[in-house]
Design a protein around this motif. Structure first.
Motif, PDB file in Angstrom:
ATOM      1  N   LEU A 118       0.767  -1.275  -0.032  1.00 14.80           N
ATOM      2  CA  LEU A 118      -0.018   0.172  -0.122  1.00 14.80           C
ATOM      3  C   LEU A 118       0.860   1.205   0.012  1.00 14.80           C
ATOM      4  CD1 LEU A 118      -2.772  -1.073   2.629  1.00 14.80           C
ATOM      5  CD2 LEU A 118      -3.050  -0.883  -0.008  1.00 14.80           C
ATOM      6  N   HIS A 161      -5.542  -6.220  -7.731  1.00 16.59           N
ATOM      7  CA  HIS A 161      -5.713  -4.570  -7.071  1.00 16.59           C
ATOM      8  C   HIS A 161      -5.101  -3.672  -7.890  1.00 16.59           C
ATOM      9  CE1 HIS A 161      -4.952  -1.381  -4.397  1.00 16.59           C
ATOM     10  NE2 HIS A 161      -5.940  -1.580  -3.734  1.00 16.59           N
ATOM     11  N   LEU A 162      -4.125  -4.065  -8.340  1.00 16.56           N
ATOM     12  CA  LEU A 162      -2.972  -3.098  -9.010  1.00 16.56           C
ATOM     13  C   LEU A 162      -3.637  -2.750 -10.589  1.00 16.56           C
ATOM     14  CD1 LEU A 162      -0.210  -1.669  -9.306  1.00 16.56           C
ATOM     15  CD2 LEU A 162       0.508  -3.686 -10.470  1.00 16.56           C
ATOM     16  N   ILE A 196      -7.033  -2.949 -11.245  1.00 11.46           N
ATOM     17  CA  ILE A 196      -8.273  -1.805 -11.008  1.00 11.46           C
ATOM     18  C   ILE A 196      -7.661  -0.659 -10.595  1.00 11.46           C
ATOM     19  CG2 ILE A 196     -10.057  -1.448  -9.282  1.00 11.46           C
ATOM     20  CD1 ILE A 196     -10.010  -4.711  -8.798  1.00 11.46           C
ATOM     21  N   SER A 197      -6.560  -0.523 -10.056  1.00 12.19           N
ATOM     22  CA  SER A 197      -6.056   0.784  -9.671  1.00 12.19           C
ATOM     23  C   SER A 197      -5.476   1.718 -10.775  1.00 12.19           C
ATOM     24  CB  SER A 197      -4.825   0.657  -8.563  1.00 12.19           C
ATOM     25  OG  SER A 197      -4.943   0.254  -7.359  1.00 12.19           O
ATOM     26  N   ILE A 198      -4.779   0.650 -11.962  1.00 12.87           N
ATOM     27  CA  ILE A 198      -4.535   1.250 -13.003  1.00 12.87           C
ATOM     28  C   ILE A 198      -5.717   1.732 -13.910  1.00 12.87           C
ATOM     29  CG2 ILE A 198      -3.494   0.760 -15.249  1.00 12.87           C
ATOM     30  CD1 ILE A 198      -1.701  -0.880 -13.939  1.00 12.87           C
ATOM     31  N   LEU A 248      -8.397   2.897 -12.489  1.00 11.17           N
ATOM     32  CA  LEU A 248      -9.023   4.030 -11.794  1.00 11.17           C
ATOM     33  C   LEU A 248      -7.861   5.283 -12.143  1.00 11.17           C
ATOM     34  CD1 LEU A 248     -10.547   2.376  -8.571  1.00 11.17           C
ATOM     35  CD2 LEU A 248     -11.630   3.364 -10.700  1.00 11.17           C
ATOM     36  N   LYS A 249      -6.886   4.997 -12.873  1.00  8.64           N
ATOM     37  CA  LYS A 249      -5.858   6.035 -13.219  1.00  8.64           C
ATOM     38  C   LYS A 249      -4.830   6.270 -11.876  1.00  8.64           C
ATOM     39  CE  LYS A 249      -7.988   6.966 -17.101  1.00  8.64           C
ATOM     40  NZ  LYS A 249      -7.445   6.166 -18.320  1.00  8.64           N
ATOM     41  N   GLN A 250      -4.770   5.378 -11.189  1.00  6.76           N
ATOM     42  CA  GLN A 250      -3.823   5.287 -10.296  1.00  6.76           C
ATOM     43  C   GLN A 250      -2.625   4.381 -10.164  1.00  6.76           C
ATOM     44  OE1 GLN A 250      -5.995   4.047  -6.600  1.00  6.76           O
ATOM     45  NE2 GLN A 250      -7.710   5.800  -6.755  1.00  6.76           N
ATOM     46  N   THR A 251      -1.575   4.938 -10.772  1.00  9.95           N
ATOM     47  CA  THR A 251      -0.657   4.184 -11.438  1.00  9.95           C
ATOM     48  C   THR A 251       0.705   4.158 -10.511  1.00  9.95           C
ATOM     49  OG1 THR A 251       0.055   6.339 -12.872  1.00  9.95           O
ATOM     50  CG2 THR A 251      -1.410   4.444 -13.827  1.00  9.95           C
ATOM     51  N   ARG A 308       1.857   2.822  -7.986  1.00 10.75           N
ATOM     52  CA  ARG A 308       2.556   1.559  -7.591  1.00 10.75           C
ATOM     53  C   ARG A 308       2.860   0.507  -8.790  1.00 10.75           C
ATOM     54  NH1 ARG A 308      -2.494   1.361  -4.773  1.00 10.75           N
ATOM     55  NH2 ARG A 308      -2.288   2.284  -2.372  1.00 10.75           N
TER      56      ARG A 308
END
Length: 255
Positions: free
Chosen positions: A167, A203-204, A206-208, A210-213, A215
């Motif tokens: 995280l 999880h990674l 899904i994050s991508i 959602l434009k959360q890259t 990690r």
């Protein structure tokens, strides 16, 4: 649930859980898997590695799962053998049931406490954390697993370490902890390791989406280092023989 009541209930449940783990810890003999773990722990103190041959007797549950020359044990997760060796070293190489199981039980308690901290940092409500600990402290299955000199007791701490470091993977220090806990988790229980990594990968992704890259890059780089450390173990200790048979798929699905 107010903070004072929450803290009181958590302390009570932790005391109940601790008592449940330690009460009559040595009241039964080592069962088959535990016995092998302790014997391999003894061989580590003697040879430096888990040998299925102690110089006089060959002890192994799975015929042929050892090196033909040095008798090193194949297939099983390794960390439990070294943790048993540590317990034996603390007890002057005496395989007392309570003394050998104690470090495993202590590790389980530390892992549960770490998971409580993790859930609070993730923003779970006090009631949710209380309910989680209540279910743990009232689970006969957990007591049966965590009171054994086996890999089960090592997993809560290592899985929690992987999740927390993942995280915060964008931080430099977290990358080192992520690699460390990942390698240790592989050595503790490699089917569980692949299960955890599968979950983190989902999880990674899904994050991508959602434009959360943030990690993505550290996850890939850390994964490469984890592979460098674990792939030789995977090959030398014949862990590939557990794929897909011997319950590997069912274990992976369970995780």
């Amino acid at each position: 649930m107010n903070k004072s009541l929450f803290s009181l209930l958590i302390i009570i449940l932790l005391l109940v859980f601790t008592y449940g783990l330690f009460a009559n810890l040595g009241n039964t003999a080592f069962w088959e898997d535990e016995g092998e773990t302790v014997q391999l722990g003894k061989s580590i103190l003697k040879y430096g590695y888990p040998s299925a041959f102690d110089g006089r007797s060959l002890f192994i549950q799975e015929p042929g799962h050892y090196h033909p020359v040095n008798y090193i044990r194949y297939g099983n997760p390794l960390l439990q053998f070294y943790w048993a060796a540590f317990a034996l070293w603390l007890n002057n190489d005496i395989a007392d049931t309570a003394a050998i199981r104690l470090p495993f039980a202590v590790t389980a308690i530390i892992g549960i406490i770490a998971s409580l901290v993790c859930y609070r940092r993730l923003g779970f409500s006090r009631f949710t954390v209380f309910l989680y600990l209540f279910l743990v402290a009232s689970s006969v299955q957990f007591y049966l697993y965590f009171r054994q000199a086996r890999h089960y007791a090592l997993q809560p701490l290592l899985v929690t370490g992987i999740i927390i470091s993942y995280l915060f993977l964008h931080r430099p220090r977290s990358k080192l902890f992520f690699i460390l806990f990942s390698v240790l988790m592989y050595l503790a229980h490699y089917p569980g390791f692949f299960g955890i990594y599968a979950g983190l990968t989902v999880h990674l992704i899904i994050s991508i989406l959602l434009k959360q890259t943030a990690r993505l890059k550290p996850f890939i780089i850390s994964g490469i280092f984890v592979a460098i450390f674990t792939l030789p173990v995977f090959i030398y200790f014949h862990h590939y023989e557990q794929v897909p048979g011997d319950g590997y798929v069912s274990n992976l699905i369970a995780y």
